[in-house]
Design a protein around this motif. Structure first.
Motif, PDB file in Angstrom:
ATOM      1  N   ARG A 221      46.592  57.602  37.636  1.00 31.80           N
ATOM      2  CA  ARG A 221      46.876  57.203  39.018  1.00 31.80           C
ATOM      3  C   ARG A 221      47.485  58.376  39.775  1.00 31.80           C
ATOM      4  O   ARG A 221      48.269  59.133  39.225  1.00 31.80           O
ATOM      5  CB  ARG A 221      47.868  56.044  39.055  1.00 31.80           C
ATOM      6  N   LEU A 222      47.113  58.461  41.037  1.00 31.55           N
ATOM      7  CA  LEU A 222      47.699  59.456  41.941  1.00 31.55           C
ATOM      8  C   LEU A 222      48.296  58.699  43.113  1.00 31.55           C
ATOM      9  O   LEU A 222      47.593  57.955  43.799  1.00 31.55           O
ATOM     10  CB  LEU A 222      46.622  60.438  42.435  1.00 31.55           C
TER      11      LEU A 222
ATOM     12  N   CYS B  21      48.855  66.110  50.355  1.00 34.47           N
ATOM     13  CA  CYS B  21      47.804  65.304  49.730  1.00 34.47           C
ATOM     14  C   CYS B  21      46.563  66.148  49.473  1.00 34.47           C
ATOM     15  O   CYS B  21      45.932  66.041  48.416  1.00 34.47           O
ATOM     16  CB  CYS B  21      47.453  64.110  50.611  1.00 34.47           C
TER      17      CYS B  21
ATOM     18  N   LEU C 132      45.135  66.546  45.503  1.00 32.86           N
ATOM     19  CA  LEU C 132      43.902  65.890  45.065  1.00 32.86           C
ATOM     20  C   LEU C 132      43.045  66.733  44.119  1.00 32.86           C
ATOM     21  O   LEU C 132      42.657  66.237  43.050  1.00 32.86           O
ATOM     22  CB  LEU C 132      43.089  65.437  46.287  1.00 32.86           C
TER      23      LEU C 132
ATOM     24  N   ILE D 100      43.632  55.977  43.119  1.00 33.85           N
ATOM     25  CA  ILE D 100      44.428  56.754  44.081  1.00 33.85           C
ATOM     26  C   ILE D 100      45.059  55.773  45.054  1.00 33.85           C
ATOM     27  O   ILE D 100      44.361  55.011  45.725  1.00 33.85           O
ATOM     28  CB  ILE D 100      43.558  57.780  44.828  1.00 33.85           C
TER      29      ILE D 100
ATOM     30  N   HIS E  90      47.062  55.283  48.402  1.00 32.31           N
ATOM     31  CA  HIS E  90      47.276  56.066  49.618  1.00 32.31           C
ATOM     32  C   HIS E  90      47.872  55.250  50.757  1.00 32.31           C
ATOM     33  O   HIS E  90      48.378  55.801  51.720  1.00 32.31           O
ATOM     34  CB  HIS E  90      45.960  56.690  50.082  1.00 32.31           C
TER      35      HIS E  90
END
Length: 197
Positions: free
Chosen positions: A97-98, A108, A112, A129, A131
């Motif tokens: 997970r980001l 960001c 990435l 991800i 956001h």
């Protein structure tokens, strides 16, 4: 005097004693050798060297904003719709997970590429991800979401991406399916050959 003859005389008067360049000397003299780069070229090279390797292709130029209530949905040619549907419904476990919530766009953009490249290098196939999503089309989370949709298509490793289900973050999170690495493909072929005998 006819107009053509007058134009010829005017042209000759303007050109005066201009002579054609001789062969071999038909390039302008810029005052430096042909091999030395200009100051602008040196500045571009320095900027590219300062950029982490392979990350400079993600632009923060203009992007079409995705409406805040529209789900993200992308797949490369050759990827079956069934695979994308399974991804959308959380059928693949999140192997990494980001989290990009409330982070500046530039941060960001820098975060990435290493995340995608590292996940691919470790043979991960599905990543999530997070956001966020704003209510207004020009809210910071929605702007990031729009850039993310643009950036992800630029990675050769990315086969598909879709907005998550509510349990996984809904429109504020995106599932990403990565292609198999050559190593993973070779391992797969080897396993299949062993099964066949």
């Amino acid at each position: 005097m006819n107009p053509t003859a007058r134009n010829d005389l005017d042209f000759q008067a303007l050109m005066g004693d201009v002579r054609p360049l001789t062969r071999g000397r038909d390039r302008a003299d810029t005052g430096r050798s042909a091999r030395s780069p200009s100051e602008a070229q040196l500045a571009r090279r320095e900027s590219a060297a300062a950029e982490p390797e392979g990350h400079g292709f993600l632009s923060d130029d203009f992007v079409d904003l995705v409406p805040p209530f529209d789900p993200l949905d992308y797949r490369r040619d050759g990827i079956q719709q069934g695979v994308v549907d399974r991804l959308r419904h959380g059928g693949y476990a999140a192997q990494a997970r980001l989290h990009l919530l409330r982070r500046p766009l530039e941060e960001c953009r820098r975060s990435l590429p290493p995340f995608i490249h590292e996940a691919y290098a470790h043979d991960l196939r599905s990543v999530l991800i997070v956001h966020g999503r704003g209510q207004a089309i020009d809210s910071p989370p929605n702007v990031l979401r729009s850039y993310l949709a643009k950036w992800l298509t630029q990675f050769l490793e990315v086969q598909a991406f879709v907005s998550a289900q509510p349990a996984d973050g809904g429109l504020g999170a995106t599932w990403v399916l990565l292609r198999k690495s050559e190593r993973a493909r070779a391992d797969n072929r080897e396993r299949q050959q062993k099964r066949r005998g």
